[in-house]
Motif scaffolding. Structure first.
Motif, PDB file in Angstrom:
ATOM      1  N   ALA A 132       0.929  -1.281  -0.013  1.00 36.64           N
ATOM      2  CA  ALA A 132       0.105   0.032   0.094  1.00 36.64           C
ATOM      3  C   ALA A 132       0.877   1.359  -0.126  1.00 36.64           C
ATOM      4  N   VAL A 133       1.845   1.133   0.713  1.00 38.47           N
ATOM      5  CA  VAL A 133       2.685   2.277   0.860  1.00 38.47           C
ATOM      6  C   VAL A 133       3.300   2.751  -0.640  1.00 38.47           C
ATOM      7  N   ILE A 134       3.908   1.618  -1.538  1.00 36.03           N
ATOM      8  CA  ILE A 134       4.516   2.015  -2.550  1.00 36.03           C
ATOM      9  C   ILE A 134       3.382   2.372  -3.712  1.00 36.03           C
ATOM     10  N   ALA A 135       2.088   2.058  -3.543  1.00 35.06           N
ATOM     11  CA  ALA A 135       1.008   2.550  -4.174  1.00 35.06           C
ATOM     12  C   ALA A 135       0.336   3.771  -4.008  1.00 35.06           C
ATOM     13  N   GLU A 136       1.183   4.415  -2.851  1.00 30.98           N
ATOM     14  CA  GLU A 136       0.838   5.805  -2.333  1.00 30.98           C
ATOM     15  C   GLU A 136      -0.736   5.806  -1.981  1.00 30.98           C
ATOM     16  N   ARG A 137      -1.105   4.811  -1.455  1.00 34.26           N
ATOM     17  CA  ARG A 137      -2.743   4.607  -0.876  1.00 34.26           C
ATOM     18  C   ARG A 137      -2.523   5.284   0.622  1.00 34.26           C
ATOM     19  N   PRO A 138      -3.626   5.926   0.763  1.00 34.58           N
ATOM     20  CA  PRO A 138      -3.806   6.678   2.150  1.00 34.58           C
ATOM     21  C   PRO A 138      -3.784   5.739   3.479  1.00 34.58           C
ATOM     22  N   LYS A 139      -3.432   6.456   4.571  1.00 35.77           N
ATOM     23  CA  LYS A 139      -2.887   5.637   5.675  1.00 35.77           C
ATOM     24  C   LYS A 139      -3.822   4.495   6.166  1.00 35.77           C
ATOM     25  N   THR A 140      -5.119   4.892   6.184  1.00 37.92           N
ATOM     26  CA  THR A 140      -6.062   3.733   6.399  1.00 37.92           C
ATOM     27  C   THR A 140      -5.695   2.381   5.662  1.00 37.92           C
ATOM     28  N   GLU A 141      -5.385   2.587   4.251  1.00 37.60           N
ATOM     29  CA  GLU A 141      -5.329   1.221   3.518  1.00 37.60           C
ATOM     30  C   GLU A 141      -3.988   0.872   4.026  1.00 37.60           C
ATOM     31  N   GLN A 142      -3.055   1.605   4.124  1.00 39.56           N
ATOM     32  CA  GLN A 142      -1.640   1.006   4.685  1.00 39.56           C
ATOM     33  C   GLN A 142      -1.831   0.190   6.151  1.00 39.56           C
ATOM     34  N   GLU A 143      -2.485   0.878   6.891  1.00 37.76           N
ATOM     35  CA  GLU A 143      -2.844   0.199   8.195  1.00 37.76           C
ATOM     36  C   GLU A 143      -3.829  -1.225   8.266  1.00 37.76           C
ATOM     37  N   ALA A 144      -4.727  -0.856   7.132  1.00 38.05           N
ATOM     38  CA  ALA A 144      -5.668  -2.193   6.875  1.00 38.05           C
ATOM     39  C   ALA A 144      -4.730  -3.360   6.408  1.00 38.05           C
ATOM     40  N   LEU A 145      -3.778  -3.179   5.654  1.00 36.98           N
ATOM     41  CA  LEU A 145      -3.024  -4.415   5.114  1.00 36.98           C
ATOM     42  C   LEU A 145      -2.066  -4.467   6.051  1.00 36.98           C
ATOM     43  N   SER A 146      -1.519  -3.743   6.859  1.00 36.64           N
ATOM     44  CA  SER A 146      -0.740  -4.120   7.919  1.00 36.64           C
ATOM     45  C   SER A 146      -1.373  -5.195   9.033  1.00 36.64           C
ATOM     46  N   SER A 147      -2.509  -4.816   9.213  1.00 36.10           N
ATOM     47  CA  SER A 147      -3.555  -5.694  10.257  1.00 36.10           C
ATOM     48  C   SER A 147      -3.649  -6.789   9.708  1.00 36.10           C
ATOM     49  N   TYR A 148      -4.187  -6.768   8.066  1.00 36.16           N
ATOM     50  CA  TYR A 148      -4.221  -8.126   7.496  1.00 36.16           C
ATOM     51  C   TYR A 148      -3.016  -9.090   7.643  1.00 36.16           C
ATOM     52  N   GLY A 149      -2.046  -8.467   7.347  1.00 35.63           N
ATOM     53  CA  GLY A 149      -0.652  -9.495   7.486  1.00 35.63           C
ATOM     54  C   GLY A 149      -0.614 -10.009   8.959  1.00 35.63           C
ATOM     55  N   LEU A 150      -0.707  -8.995   9.666  1.00 34.86           N
ATOM     56  CA  LEU A 150      -0.336  -9.088  11.310  1.00 34.86           C
ATOM     57  C   LEU A 150      -1.186 -10.602  11.672  1.00 34.86           C
ATOM     58  N   ASN A 151      -2.632 -10.429  11.496  1.00 29.94           N
ATOM     59  CA  ASN A 151      -3.393 -11.306  11.555  1.00 29.94           C
ATOM     60  C   ASN A 151      -3.343 -12.713  10.995  1.00 29.94           C
ATOM     61  N   LEU A 152      -3.012 -12.427   9.627  1.00 28.82           N
ATOM     62  CA  LEU A 152      -2.747 -13.857   8.955  1.00 28.82           C
ATOM     63  C   LEU A 152      -1.624 -14.618   9.427  1.00 28.82           C
ATOM     64  N   GLY A 153      -0.605 -13.496   9.809  1.00 29.35           N
ATOM     65  CA  GLY A 153       0.709 -14.196  10.233  1.00 29.35           C
ATOM     66  C   GLY A 153       0.409 -14.885  11.277  1.00 29.35           C
ATOM     67  N   ILE A 154      -0.163 -14.466  12.473  1.00 27.38           N
ATOM     68  CA  ILE A 154      -0.550 -15.109  13.605  1.00 27.38           C
ATOM     69  C   ILE A 154      -1.301 -16.395  13.242  1.00 27.38           C
ATOM     70  N   ALA A 155      -2.428 -16.319  12.590  1.00 29.33           N
ATOM     71  CA  ALA A 155      -2.957 -17.322  12.050  1.00 29.33           C
ATOM     72  C   ALA A 155      -2.282 -18.599  11.619  1.00 29.33           C
ATOM     73  N   PHE A 156      -1.366 -18.032  10.589  1.00 27.97           N
ATOM     74  CA  PHE A 156      -0.381 -18.947   9.834  1.00 27.97           C
ATOM     75  C   PHE A 156       0.282 -20.059  10.845  1.00 27.97           C
ATOM     76  N   GLN A 157       1.169 -19.116  12.045  1.00 27.23           N
ATOM     77  CA  GLN A 157       1.931 -19.741  12.709  1.00 27.23           C
ATOM     78  C   GLN A 157       1.300 -20.683  13.578  1.00 27.23           C
ATOM     79  N   LEU A 158      -0.027 -20.447  14.122  1.00 28.38           N
ATOM     80  CA  LEU A 158      -0.759 -21.156  15.063  1.00 28.38           C
ATOM     81  C   LEU A 158      -1.155 -22.467  14.454  1.00 28.38           C
ATOM     82  N   ILE A 159      -1.387 -22.598  13.168  1.00 26.73           N
ATOM     83  CA  ILE A 159      -1.934 -23.493  12.386  1.00 26.73           C
ATOM     84  C   ILE A 159      -0.549 -24.445  12.223  1.00 26.73           C
ATOM     85  N   ASP A 160       0.568 -23.837  11.941  1.00 20.52           N
ATOM     86  CA  ASP A 160       2.036 -24.460  11.833  1.00 20.52           C
ATOM     87  C   ASP A 160       2.323 -25.294  13.144  1.00 20.52           C
TER      88      ASP A 160
END
Lengths: 340, 340
Positions: free
Chosen positions: A199-227
């Motif tokens: 989102a940052v290199i696409a120069e999207r607004p802060k809310t979208e950057q934060e949304a993708l940061s949150s998506y990745g964080l939660n996906l990462g937690i889920a991914f590790q728990l499943i692992d």
């Protein structure tokens, strides 16, 4: 890699799974990423591309770079910096794998002899440092200071997570919260950064950057728990991986924490013997899996993962519909369904 | 550190040496650098500042950050970014020390138990990674992409130099040229980057940036050559350090290369036994020093160092006279004179 995966599905005469569909969307980008990876791991010191090539060629899912590419595309990015950053993210990941295998004395990585077994610990530490440095050279290229902050910050948090894991290792008194801190660091921070920079290199607004940061964080937690759940599951064996690696290392993961908390005094003595004192007999792994099953520890680890997965999916709510958004949403469930 | 060193000289009632005079010129800056270092090594994971604090507090000469500060001041820089970059340079250096001690199985560092002895290899690897990440966070702060290129490039070259050293290790056929490549990587690249960034943040012309890069590179080579000679010299013992560490590890350095090349068949058999086969008897170190002395290997290692030192001093020729220029020039001879 994406191409290979899709051909696999085609050859097997089955529908591609969600990860293959996501990979297919960024197929051309990924081909460039693989070129960048190959080029950037070169060095006049031949041992470096040799050792790095071994672990990188072994493949893995390339999930993290795929996330960077797909996030950037979903944000409408039309340049080429997302390819550089995807390679950077894969280099950080590979560097941490090399150091992890040294720290854990692991003999296998992705079904092959690990680099530390083939070349020894010393080259693994140093080539890890090299890839880490290359990752930083790559992250400078797009010329965005915000990208640099995000990725260099993630690297520091990864190292903190790894040290925290080392401390909690073998300690059955580790709380679920402490464990979450470990996996946020060692796994989720890089997922989060990988998505956010799109989102940052696409120069999207802060809310979208934060949304993708949150998506990745939660996906990462889920991914590790499943692992962590898979390490005790028969499904793992079906995937050609060894069951019980974490157990043998005395690594405290959520299935252990839940089984310990839900078990009586006798069971806790068992956990302390096998995880803390690391006195393990051949039948202990089966006993551990039995206790986890009795207390629903594996099932509930998957349930916890589903919770973080749900947050990941909702985080994408602010983006308008697109093939990338659909695929990023579906890949969450795919990551969780690996678990049963 | 600078303050302490100067007081030492004062207390001892002697003239400060060239390094102390250089340090005195950037005394106030260095106090800020020490604050930045202390702040940036903090982490909620207590083991990190504990382990990092051990190696950083042990001190060392802080030569690399002093070079960054003095180079920036000589270039007329009046801001504060040189302090951040000096801390960054010291973090990179410290991270490589932590990993070096793991790779070399070193038991001592700066006269104290090394971190790997006190805490084990695993935390040393991971805290090294943490400091490395922090270094990258620090180098982002001045907001200069050129600075990022220089310092991240240097980090990759350091890792290459370390891997190259690992490969040439124990190989008596190592050429002087191959050895120079090793020390350019493992030592001189960071000296060079530490100096060059001083000119970059001061926005001095390319020629001055290159002059400082060359000064640092040549000073770094000279510095390492002297270090390698000292490892076989009685002067080392006078400094409270152990003689023969490199010898015991079978590390091929210039004194060994020269003695090997200048010796006959019998002597070469000796070098192969002690360095390659690593079969060492108690009297072998004295024998090695004897051979080096007979062939002038130590004296000529110092002479080679003086050659690079001369290039370092001449590289400063384009700068107008200033206290910093004089001190940077004099510190070259100081570094070389440690050697006899």
């Amino acid at each position: 890699m994406a191409v290979v995966v899709n051909l696999d599905a085609e050859r097997a005469g089955r529908e591609p799974d969600a990860l293959e569909r996501l990979a297919a969307l960024v197929d051309a980008d990924m081909a460039r990423v693989n070129q960048i990876i190959l080029k950037q791991m070169q060095s006049p010191v031949a041992l470096i591309p040799e050792l790095a090539g071994h672990i990188i060629a072994a493949g893995g899912k390339r999930l993290r770079p795929i996330l960077t590419l797909a996030a950037a595309r979903m944000c409408g990015y039309r340049g080429e910096h997302h390819q550089t950053l995807a390679a950077c993210v894969e280099f950080i990941h590979t560097a941490t794998l090399l150091h992890d295998d040294v720290v854990d004395d692991s003999a296998l990585r992705r079904g092959q002899d690990s680099a530390n077994v083939l070349w020894g610990n010393k080259p693994s530490v140093l080539v890890g440092d090299f890839l880490f440095s290359r990752a930083f050279q790559l992250m400078v290229m797009p010329g965005s200071l915000r990208v640099l902050e995000i990725l260099s910050g993630a690297s520091a948090v990864i190292a903190e997570g790894e040290v925290l894991q080392l401390i909690t290792s073998n300690d059955t008194a580790t709380t679920e919260l402490a464990y979450l801190e470990v996996i946020k660091g060692k796994t989720a921070a890089l997922f989060s950064a990988a998505c956010e920079v799109g989102a940052v290199i696409a120069e999207r607004p802060k809310t979208e950057q934060e949304a993708l940061s949150s998506y990745g964080l939660n996906l990462g937690i889920a991914f590790q728990l499943i692992d962590d759940a898979l390490d005790y599951s028969a499904k793992q064996e079906a995937l050609g991986k060894t069951v019980g690696d974490d157990f043998r290392e005395g690594k405290i993961t959520l299935p252990v924490i839940l089984a310990f908390l839900r078990g009586g005094a006798e069971e806790r003595t068992f956990w302390q013997r096998v995880m803390e004192a690391q006195e393990q007999r051949p039948e202990d792994l089966q006993e551990a899996i039995g206790l986890m099953t009795r207390h629903g520890a594996l099932k509930d680890t998957v349930a916890r993962a589903a919770h973080y997965g749900a947050m990941a999916k909702d985080a994408l709510g602010i983006f308008k519909d697109s093939p990338e958004k659909r695929a990023l949403t579906e890949v969450v469930d795919f990551c969780i369904q690996r678990g049963h």
